[in-house]
Design an enzyme around this catalytic site. Structure first.
Site, mmCIF file in Angstrom:
data_model
loop_
_atom_site.group_PDB
_atom_site.id
_atom_site.type_symbol
_atom_site.label_atom_id
_atom_site.label_comp_id
_atom_site.label_asym_id
_atom_site.label_seq_id
_atom_site.Cartn_x
_atom_site.Cartn_y
_atom_site.Cartn_z
ATOM 1 N N SER A 13 0.836 -1.217 0.000
ATOM 2 C CA SER A 13 0.000 0.000 0.000
ATOM 3 C C SER A 13 0.862 1.254 0.000
ATOM 4 C CB SER A 13 -0.891 0.029 1.246
ATOM 5 O OG SER A 13 -1.801 -1.026 1.221
ATOM 6 N N ARG A 17 1.470 4.231 -3.082
ATOM 7 C CA ARG A 17 1.179 5.636 -2.804
ATOM 8 C C ARG A 17 2.415 6.511 -3.004
ATOM 9 N NH1 ARG A 17 -2.462 2.477 -0.393
ATOM 10 N NH2 ARG A 17 -4.497 3.296 0.314
ATOM 11 N N GLY A 84 -5.979 -3.746 -7.593
ATOM 12 C CA GLY A 84 -7.157 -2.946 -7.243
ATOM 13 C C GLY A 84 -6.749 -1.570 -6.738
ATOM 14 N N ARG A 112 -13.868 -6.965 -10.436
ATOM 15 C CA ARG A 112 -13.955 -6.305 -9.126
ATOM 16 C C ARG A 112 -14.823 -5.048 -9.209
ATOM 17 N NH1 ARG A 112 -8.299 -6.574 -6.222
ATOM 18 N NH2 ARG A 112 -9.625 -5.973 -4.483
ATOM 19 N N SER A 155 -13.308 1.116 3.155
ATOM 20 C CA SER A 155 -12.323 0.751 2.139
ATOM 21 C C SER A 155 -11.347 1.890 1.922
ATOM 22 C CB SER A 155 -13.033 0.419 0.817
ATOM 23 O OG SER A 155 -12.138 0.561 -0.260
ATOM 24 N N GLN A 157 -9.241 2.032 -0.390
ATOM 25 C CA GLN A 157 -9.145 2.325 -1.822
ATOM 26 C C GLN A 157 -10.201 3.345 -2.227
ATOM 27 O OE1 GLN A 157 -9.099 -1.414 -3.959
ATOM 28 N NE2 GLN A 157 -7.151 -2.019 -3.048
ATOM 29 N N ASP A 302 -6.724 -8.233 4.695
ATOM 30 C CA ASP A 302 -5.922 -9.078 3.797
ATOM 31 C C ASP A 302 -5.367 -10.318 4.501
ATOM 32 O OD1 ASP A 302 -6.414 -7.344 1.737
ATOM 33 O OD2 ASP A 302 -4.526 -6.269 1.936
ATOM 34 N N LYS A 329 -12.325 -9.503 -3.261
ATOM 35 C CA LYS A 329 -10.874 -9.304 -3.340
ATOM 36 C C LYS A 329 -10.363 -9.987 -4.619
ATOM 37 C CE LYS A 329 -10.412 -6.827 0.288
ATOM 38 N NZ LYS A 329 -10.031 -5.431 0.145
ATOM 39 N N ARG A 376 -2.441 -14.256 -2.048
ATOM 40 C CA ARG A 376 -2.546 -14.525 -0.607
ATOM 41 C C ARG A 376 -3.063 -15.942 -0.319
ATOM 42 N NH1 ARG A 376 -0.724 -9.780 1.145
ATOM 43 N NH2 ARG A 376 -1.564 -7.909 0.197
HETATM 44 C C1 S3P Z 1 -5.537 -1.456 0.065
HETATM 45 C C2 S3P Z 1 -6.734 -1.486 0.701
HETATM 46 C C3 S3P Z 1 -7.484 -2.720 0.953
HETATM 47 C C4 S3P Z 1 -6.610 -3.956 0.807
HETATM 48 C C5 S3P Z 1 -5.731 -3.903 -0.404
HETATM 49 C C6 S3P Z 1 -4.842 -2.676 -0.366
HETATM 50 C C7 S3P Z 1 -4.896 -0.134 -0.153
HETATM 51 O O1 S3P Z 1 -8.536 -2.803 0.020
HETATM 52 O O2 S3P Z 1 -7.417 -5.111 0.755
HETATM 53 O O3 S3P Z 1 -4.902 -5.057 -0.480
HETATM 54 O O4 S3P Z 1 -3.688 -0.105 -0.478
HETATM 55 O O5 S3P Z 1 -5.579 0.870 0.000
HETATM 56 P P1 S3P Z 1 -9.960 -2.083 0.278
HETATM 57 O O6 S3P Z 1 -9.702 -0.661 0.451
HETATM 58 O O7 S3P Z 1 -10.763 -2.327 -0.955
HETATM 59 O O8 S3P Z 1 -10.523 -2.772 1.474
#
Ligand code: S3P
Length: 416
Positions: A13, A17, A84, A112, A155, A157, A302, A329, A376
């Site tokens: 993550s 970013r 994602g 997704r 979430s 994301q 996760d 996921k 995973r």
């Molecule tokens: C992530 C947020 C999570 C996580 C993904 C990474 C991120 O997803 O499952 O592996 O980097 O913001 P969600 O925000 O959809 O829960």
């Protein structure tokens, strides 16, 4: 047994970013400890296609940012691969650009749900065409308005996509979540100079004229370290030290739950950097069942497949609930875990929002696990293979490259 010291690769993550925010800030961002997994490479390749100069040497990445309005229109479709995070966060940035772009990804990405970002970004003024709520997404940037958005899902994301658009909006933007999701976007955007205010479950971002480059040290990924926490907990006589692991409180649910199940986990050295990190000692322990649900779910989302696997070796019945997000996921992780754990003789049932796992003291072997190309799931069953009665084969070992290149080498290194 599992012995020694290990530093797992950088946080996925945070790596994503660092590249994204570096690309849209002014100046050079140097990233150390970058995760070179396929997902983060997808993010780099997308920004290169939008004219950003990015150099990578091992785990050091240099991003030559061009500022909030410095991206150029891509000449090709932007391929997010399996990621994602790339698809959703980049959509937030693209919603504010003065060009049209198309984002897509692999078979899993195209299944997704994207309405969760299309709805709020459209409210802000973006034009997004999709395939009935799925990628490919055609995004035409526009001038955006600030919104107050009550997100139906916890979430990061979704939250991050909205906050990134909020940087470009004409007034402040607030996202309210049902439970707090990981806050890497908030912490890192502040480091790049953005103006944000947070409460327990809400974030407000103010429009921004410019972000400024800053250097980022990426801690080791707690989601990757978790496989080794589980391995050292399950294999008798083990003792392992995991170095420099990110222990951000919005991500550390796996440690809390493992401890609650009786695991022997000790924080032996911690450092409060912009993201808190620690060395963690884990040794073998017998485990008992637990119930996992409520606000802790986003902090270990996760790790739930792994925790379900660990629960199969804990005394009693473990209940996982409030976890419907697991269905959307990289694979439907509830269904897949139930099917694949059953192959090992585990008594597990799928429920509406999770699963119930009856602990056993013997896992069958000589089976092939269908990973559904989900990294995973593959690593979870590789860990169970350390204690099963016969070999556990994986139908696709390579998918671990998504988040943990070198996983099998590291597992061999500490399995002595
Ligand atoms: C992530 C947020 C999570 C996580 C993904 C990474 C991120 O997803 O499952 O592996 O980097 O913001 P969600 O925000 O959809 O829960």
């Amino acid at each position: 047994m599992i012995k020694g010291r290990l530093m797992v690769p950088g946080d996925k993550s945070i790596s994503h970013r660092a590249v994204m925010f570096g690309a849209i800030s002014k100046g050079i961002t140097n990233i150390k400890g970058f995760l070179t997994g396929a997902d983060c490479i997808s993010t780099i390749s997308i920004f290169k296609k939008m004219g950003i100069d990015i150099e990578m040497e091992n785990t050091c990445v240099k991003v030559n940012g061009k500022g909030l309005y410095g991206l150029s229109a891509p000449k090709e479709i932007l391929d997010c691969g399996n990621s994602g995070t790339t698809t959703r966060l980049v959509s937030g940035i693209l919603s504010a650009q003065n060009f049209t772009s198309v984002l897509t990804g692999d078979k899993s990405i195209q299944k997704r749900p994207m309405n969760r970002i299309i709805a709020p970004l459209t409210l802000m003024g973006a034009y997004i065409k999709s395939n009935n709520g799925f990628a490919p997404l055609t995004i035409t940037g526009s001038s955006l308005h600030g919104i107050e958005y009550n997100s139906p899902v916890a979430s990061a994301q979704v939250k991050s996509a909205i906050l990134l658009s909020g940087l470009y909006a004409d007034s402040s933007t607030t996202v309210i979540e049902p439970a707090k999701s990981r806050d890497h976007t908030e912490l890192m955007l502040k480091k790049f100079g953005a103006n944000l205010n947070t409460t327990k479950t809400s974030v407000t971002i103010n429009p921004c004229k410019e972000l400024f480059a800053t250097d980022i040290d990426v801690p080791s990924d707690i989601s990757s370290a978790a496989f080794f926490m589980a391995a050292a907990t399950l294999v008798p006589d083990s003792e392992l030290i995991l170095e420099n692991v990110g222990i951000n409180p919005t991500r550390d649910g796996v440690i809390k739950v493992l401890k609650d199940m009786g695991a022997n986990i000790e924080i032996i050295k911690s450092n409060d950097e912009f993201e808190p990190v620690a060395d963690i000692k884990v040794s073998y322990s017998k485990l008992h069942a637990t119930t996992i649900g409520g606000d802790i779910i986003p902090t270990l989302i996760d790790e739930l497949p792994l925790l379900a696997a660990v629960a199969s070796m804990a005394e009693g019945k473990t209940i996982i609930k409030d976890a419907t997000e697991l269905k959307v996921k990289e694979s439907n992780r509830i269904k897949v875990m139930c099917e694949e754990l059953s192959k090992l003789g585990v008594n597990v049932v799928e429920t509406e929002d999770g699963m119930e796992i009856e602990g056993t003291n013997k896992l069958l072997g000589n089976v092939t696990i269908s990973t559904h190309d989900d990294h995973r799931i593959a690593m979870t069953f590789a860990v169970l293979g350390l204690i099963s009665d016969g070999e556990i084969k994986l139908d696709n070992k390579n998918c671990v490259e998504i988040s943990y290149p070198g996983f099998f080498d590291d597992l061999r290194k500490v399995n002595i």
